[in-house]
Design a protein around this motif. Sequence first.
Motif, PDB file in Angstrom:
ATOM      1  N   ALA A 265       0.838  -1.207   0.000  1.00  0.00           N
ATOM      2  CA  ALA A 265       0.000   0.000   0.000  1.00  0.00           C
ATOM      3  C   ALA A 265       0.868   1.251   0.000  1.00  0.00           C
ATOM      4  O   ALA A 265       0.547   2.252  -0.658  1.00  0.00           O
ATOM      5  CB  ALA A 265      -0.920  -0.005   1.219  1.00  0.00           C
ATOM      6  N   ASP A 266       1.999   1.208   0.724  1.00  0.00           N
ATOM      7  CA  ASP A 266       2.918   2.342   0.745  1.00  0.00           C
ATOM      8  C   ASP A 266       3.491   2.591  -0.647  1.00  0.00           C
ATOM      9  O   ASP A 266       3.610   3.742  -1.085  1.00  0.00           O
ATOM     10  CB  ASP A 266       4.042   2.059   1.750  1.00  0.00           C
ATOM     11  CG  ASP A 266       4.929   3.281   1.993  1.00  0.00           C
ATOM     12  OD1 ASP A 266       4.509   4.387   1.660  1.00  0.00           O
ATOM     13  OD2 ASP A 266       6.034   3.087   2.522  1.00  0.00           O
ATOM     14  N   CYS A 267       3.854   1.528  -1.339  1.00  0.00           N
ATOM     15  CA  CYS A 267       4.384   1.670  -2.706  1.00  0.00           C
ATOM     16  C   CYS A 267       3.318   2.222  -3.653  1.00  0.00           C
ATOM     17  O   CYS A 267       3.609   3.066  -4.505  1.00  0.00           O
ATOM     18  CB  CYS A 267       4.892   0.322  -3.218  1.00  0.00           C
ATOM     19  SG  CYS A 267       6.339  -0.304  -2.366  1.00  0.00           S
ATOM     20  N   VAL A 268       2.098   1.733  -3.512  1.00  0.00           N
ATOM     21  CA  VAL A 268       0.994   2.265  -4.322  1.00  0.00           C
ATOM     22  C   VAL A 268       0.788   3.739  -3.987  1.00  0.00           C
ATOM     23  O   VAL A 268       0.594   4.579  -4.867  1.00  0.00           O
ATOM     24  CB  VAL A 268      -0.302   1.464  -4.066  1.00  0.00           C
ATOM     25  CG1 VAL A 268      -1.484   2.116  -4.798  1.00  0.00           C
ATOM     26  CG2 VAL A 268      -0.133   0.017  -4.521  1.00  0.00           C
ATOM     27  N   GLY A 269       0.871   4.060  -2.690  1.00  0.00           N
ATOM     28  CA  GLY A 269       0.719   5.450  -2.264  1.00  0.00           C
ATOM     29  C   GLY A 269       1.798   6.355  -2.811  1.00  0.00           C
ATOM     30  O   GLY A 269       1.538   7.526  -3.120  1.00  0.00           O
ATOM     31  N   ASP A 270       3.033   5.839  -2.929  1.00  0.00           N
ATOM     32  CA  ASP A 270       4.098   6.641  -3.530  1.00  0.00           C
ATOM     33  C   ASP A 270       3.695   7.107  -4.922  1.00  0.00           C
ATOM     34  O   ASP A 270       4.045   8.215  -5.346  1.00  0.00           O
ATOM     35  CB  ASP A 270       5.394   5.821  -3.626  1.00  0.00           C
ATOM     36  CG  ASP A 270       6.040   5.606  -2.271  1.00  0.00           C
ATOM     37  OD1 ASP A 270       5.750   6.369  -1.341  1.00  0.00           O
ATOM     38  OD2 ASP A 270       6.826   4.647  -2.132  1.00  0.00           O
TER      39      ASP A 270
END
Length: 815
Positions: A263-268
């Motif tokens: 989710a953090d990578c998607v958020g980036d």
Amino acid sequence: MKSWITRVLVLALLLVCVATGAYAQEARTEANLVLPDLHQVSFLGISGQNLLIGGLFVCILGGSFGLVMDSRLRDLLVHRSMREISELIYETCKTYLITQGKFIAILWAFIAVIMVVYFGALRHYDAVRVAVIVFFSIIGILGSYGVAWFGIRINTFANSRSAFAALGGKPFPTYSIPLSAGMSIGMLLISTELIMMLAILLFVPRDYAGPCFIGFAIGESLGAAALRIAGGIFTKIADIGSDLMKIVFNIKEDDARNPGVIADCVGDNAGDSVGPTADGFETYGVTGVALITFILLAVTDPTVQTQLLVWIFAMRVLMIITSAVSYFINEAAARAKYLNADKMNFEAPLTSLVWLTSIISVGVTLVVSRLLIPTLNGDTTMWWKLSLIITCGTLAGAIIPELVKVFTSTESSHVREVVTSSREGGASLNILSGLIAGNFSAYWMGLTITFLMGIAAWISGYFPGGIMIAPAIFAFGLVAFGFLGMGPVTIAVDSYGPVTDNAQSVFELSTIETLPGISDEVNRDFGFRPQFEKGKQYLEENDGAGNTFKATAKPVLIGTAVVGATTMIFSIIVILTSGLTVDTEKLSLLHPQFLLGLVTGGAIIYWFTGASTQAVSTGAYRAVEFIKANIHLDAGATKASVEDSKKVVEICTQYAQKGMFNIFLVVFFSTLAFACFEPFFFIGYLISIAIFGLYQAIFMANAGGAWDNAKKIVEVELKEKGTALHAATVVGDTVGDPFKDTSSVAMNPVIKFTTLFGLLAVELAVEMNRAGQQSVTRVLSALFFVISMIFVYRSFYGMRIGATTEERRQPVTVH
């Protein structure tokens, strides 16, 4: 939520339709301005029309440049373990964007209602003309949405290629690949924007073009605001949820067992790629529309109008060429210096690219202006006066990043003070030191912008008399235009950040180091033996450079919002005062409504800051709650389950949509309410949100940048991960996350959307007042204000963590 949407939309439609009725009075406004005939003036022996058609071909070449670079990135070497992670990130991003696209369509319906009522019911435009205007609002949304989609696609190619290239043991590819991806986005974005605007200018009938530009600008502004706000909320929910696990469980950065990491990578990408890309697209378009509107309203001579319009678009086309040339020169120099080096200052070639582009742009502006407009309104000095004004903005585009680096770079003394204070004072002094950095940065950048705008206003004082109304306002618009004079490069260095951030995550999530026989496999298939420790070091150092240059683009964009909004607000003032001939005394502190508007704008900015942060806080609480309950750190665990990772993404998406919906409706109905209340109150309100928004955004963005890179110093330079010092800097970073990537960055599209939509709203109210319906507008103002307050309430009290206990027991669903 769907029932709320339906009810509010129907209510808005009924209220406005009933109020406007059948009365209308055709007045000179930006909605009915007629463009001059571009054939009537020649430039270098070529008509203005044909010269800009040639500019279209340059834009097509610029877009092709972006697509070719995209193709080259796809073909770069990458190990399957990393490619699989980047494709998983892209597929999740794609699902998120599709969901957001549907939601934007719902939000667009609110705007479409007002446009149809205003142009159809109030101005009595025929159905075809109204349909064309509404169609261009859709084109604007699709432009913002389309370039955002391209941005995440190329960034998710680049992140795995950059991560794999780092294993070769040399730092240069780790820098070159993210920058290539950024230039690809920047060139395609600017070229697409210009193609769309030139198409309206050249091929739409001249009496349709004015309102079509407004429809286009409102559409792209809506798309950018929604993607910026939602993306900013999404990314910081994921980032905080993922980061806090480092403290709770003492695990490493981007631990594959943490279901919050995907989710953090998607958020980036959602926050640092989708949002900025859409925002950049909207910024270039809206600034152009502001200048076009000013020229048509404030300049009476059609020949001068044509000269200025063609000159402005020629300058915009040239920035594609200057950015490409600067990139190739800078890349050749960086390759010669760093290709075989074992150590590299990743910030150095990015800095040189910005300054090189700025210098070349200034030179080209002077030369081409001399050729295109040697005489303007009989004055042979206007070419260099206009060029110098644009130069103030172009230099700001290089100076402001330097000032940002003073407060956010890993080499910054302010950032190092954050680290030092954290060693003994923990998270408390860490947070205070970051706040100090943010406050000082707002002071210096505010003075810099004021100084450059002051120079522009001083030069405009030497314009020939009678050439235009309020030349200083035109000068401010040109400064905003100059801010964007390095368009593709500004976007490129901003897009550099999400690739470097993702590259580090892809490396960890691929678990490539643990794969059996990986060294021999890479040597056999790719011709080198991977150097994992060096690769990790390069990726972490480059992430710090990415953090810095993400920070540099933010004040440039917010600066254009404020400076450009000045020009757009002036268009409203011209309409209200009939060309500055009546009621000008109401633009004064002695007019109580104007003063009250100034006070009200500040209240809205602080509400927006709180509401966007509230959405992040509550969403992060739920994400942390879920991750803590479902993370598996036993000896046999290597990766989080895909199902758990998707659940975290769903939580982020849910709260991003809730937050965005509440915020949009408050902005929408507040704009209608204040425009209907009193026009000069509304002018004060628009000025106020621009000024308050400028300083709040700069303060928050740079404080967040300082906290972010303070953590990076502890992790990369001091190598103290897992210590109390690291925990303190992680806490500071989680405070800074919504500061720098949610509240601050979203102010740019919110200010522009409010100003653009306000053009229609205030004219609607003025026309009703002219028809003797003052009491109706006051009633509408009260009703719209009550509706806005309902969503203000929902943005806080309906989103509080304590208010969601029952909701948290229910399964998460995404509409």
